[in-house]
Design an enzyme around this catalytic site. Structure first.
Site, mmCIF file in Angstrom:
data_model
loop_
_atom_site.group_PDB
_atom_site.id
_atom_site.type_symbol
_atom_site.label_atom_id
_atom_site.label_comp_id
_atom_site.label_asym_id
_atom_site.label_seq_id
_atom_site.Cartn_x
_atom_site.Cartn_y
_atom_site.Cartn_z
ATOM 1 N N SER A 13 25.100 12.181 -40.881
ATOM 2 C CA SER A 13 26.223 13.085 -40.576
ATOM 3 C C SER A 13 27.069 13.368 -41.819
ATOM 4 C CB SER A 13 27.076 12.546 -39.418
ATOM 5 O OG SER A 13 27.795 11.402 -39.805
ATOM 6 N N ARG A 66 12.915 -4.816 -54.386
ATOM 7 C CA ARG A 66 13.871 -3.826 -54.880
ATOM 8 C C ARG A 66 13.371 -3.140 -56.145
ATOM 9 N NH1 ARG A 66 19.131 -7.274 -54.028
ATOM 10 N NH2 ARG A 66 18.800 -7.056 -51.817
ATOM 11 N N MET A 91 20.972 2.417 -46.614
ATOM 12 C CA MET A 91 21.092 1.017 -46.213
ATOM 13 C C MET A 91 20.269 0.062 -47.068
ATOM 14 S SD MET A 91 23.220 1.444 -43.851
ATOM 15 C CE MET A 91 23.290 -0.130 -43.016
ATOM 16 N N ARG A 92 20.053 0.435 -48.292
ATOM 17 C CA ARG A 92 19.218 -0.403 -49.139
ATOM 18 C C ARG A 92 19.995 -0.702 -50.420
ATOM 19 N NH1 ARG A 92 13.753 -2.616 -49.139
ATOM 20 N NH2 ARG A 92 13.295 -2.891 -51.351
ATOM 21 N N ILE A 93 20.063 -1.968 -50.789
ATOM 22 C CA ILE A 93 20.772 -2.325 -52.019
ATOM 23 C C ILE A 93 19.938 -1.894 -53.216
ATOM 24 C CG2 ILE A 93 21.634 -4.268 -53.402
ATOM 25 C CD1 ILE A 93 22.426 -5.603 -50.775
ATOM 26 N N HIS A 110 32.241 4.161 -48.003
ATOM 27 C CA HIS A 110 32.261 2.871 -47.299
ATOM 28 C C HIS A 110 33.304 2.965 -46.181
ATOM 29 C CE1 HIS A 110 31.993 -1.479 -46.912
ATOM 30 N NE2 HIS A 110 33.308 -1.548 -46.951
ATOM 31 N N LEU A 145 28.286 -5.869 -54.593
ATOM 32 C CA LEU A 145 28.261 -5.253 -53.260
ATOM 33 C C LEU A 145 29.641 -4.669 -52.965
ATOM 34 C CD1 LEU A 145 26.805 -4.749 -50.532
ATOM 35 C CD2 LEU A 145 27.685 -6.962 -49.783
ATOM 36 N N GLU A 175 35.682 10.638 -42.633
ATOM 37 C CA GLU A 175 34.638 10.595 -43.675
ATOM 38 C C GLU A 175 34.119 11.987 -44.007
ATOM 39 O OE1 GLU A 175 31.433 7.758 -43.437
ATOM 40 O OE2 GLU A 175 32.554 6.469 -42.069
#
Ligand code: GRF
Length: 191
Positions: A13, A66, A91-93, A110, A145, A175
């Site tokens: 979104s 990663r 959703m992936r570091i 965030h 993070l 947002e």
């Protein structure tokens, strides 16, 4: 005109609102989106991007380290010479190698004040703590993070909320307005 690749993992979104603003709103003539990338080939947001005529690419990150995964991602996106990597529900570091390669160019949204709450479930945290208001953070991504330099914070009034759904609804509405505004701020300050 700057080029920004949007990274998503799910619903998309925020991506949709950035696409809209870059086509016809406050980011028109400032930002173009040559690609939407996902680490999840099933992400519903990919379909939305395609319906908007935006090119998409997906590489499944499942089971990959990663470092190995991010090397594949870099190979996929480098040809677009992106000025920005815009994370929107990604959703992936990211690996340190990826972050160093795009130092100062990776931006994230965030759903909490990153100084107070890092990681997942920002809205749940605000709701369960009964906060009268929470904040949305747009920030640069560094190797920690949710520790990167803050670009902007925006308040979300939570007075009278009775459910987590209501918190999310108010937060997401903020947002969708705030992320494009902050992207505009970055681009106009840097050009
Ligand atoms: C948003 O709440 C964003 O702040 C967080 O993940 C969610 C993504 O939602 N990082 P969407 O995919 O943009 O709808």
């Amino acid at each position: 005109m700057k080029k920004g690749i949007i990274f998503i993992s799910g619903r998309g979104s925020n991506m949709e609102s950035i696409l809209k603003e870059s086509r016809n709103g406050i980011l028109k003539g400032l930002l173009e989106i040559p690609l939407v990338f996902s680490n999840n080939p099933q992400a519903p947001g990919l379909k939305i991007a395609e319906e908007n005529g935006i090119k998409t690419a997906a590489i499944s990150s499942r089971g990959k380290s990663r470092e190995i995964f991010d090397k594949e991602v870099i190979q996929e996106i480098e040809k677009y010479l992106p000025d920005y990597i815009i994370l929107a529900g990604y959703m992936r570091i990211l690996s340190p190698e990826f972050i160093r390669k795009y130092q100062g160019k990776i931006i994230n949204i965030h759903p909490a004040d990153t100084r107070l709450h890092q990681g997942l479930n920002g809205y749940k945290w605000a709701f369960e703590n009964g906060l009268p208001e929470t904040k949305i953070t747009v920030h640069f991504v560094d190797e920690g993070l949710d520790t990167g330099e803050i670009i902007g914070l925006e308040k979300v009034d939570l007075s009278g909320v009775e459910s987590l759904e209501e918190v999310e609804k108010r937060g997401l509405a903020t947002e969708h307005r705030f992320y494009p505004e902050m992207l505009k701020k970055i681009i106009t300050n840097q050009s």
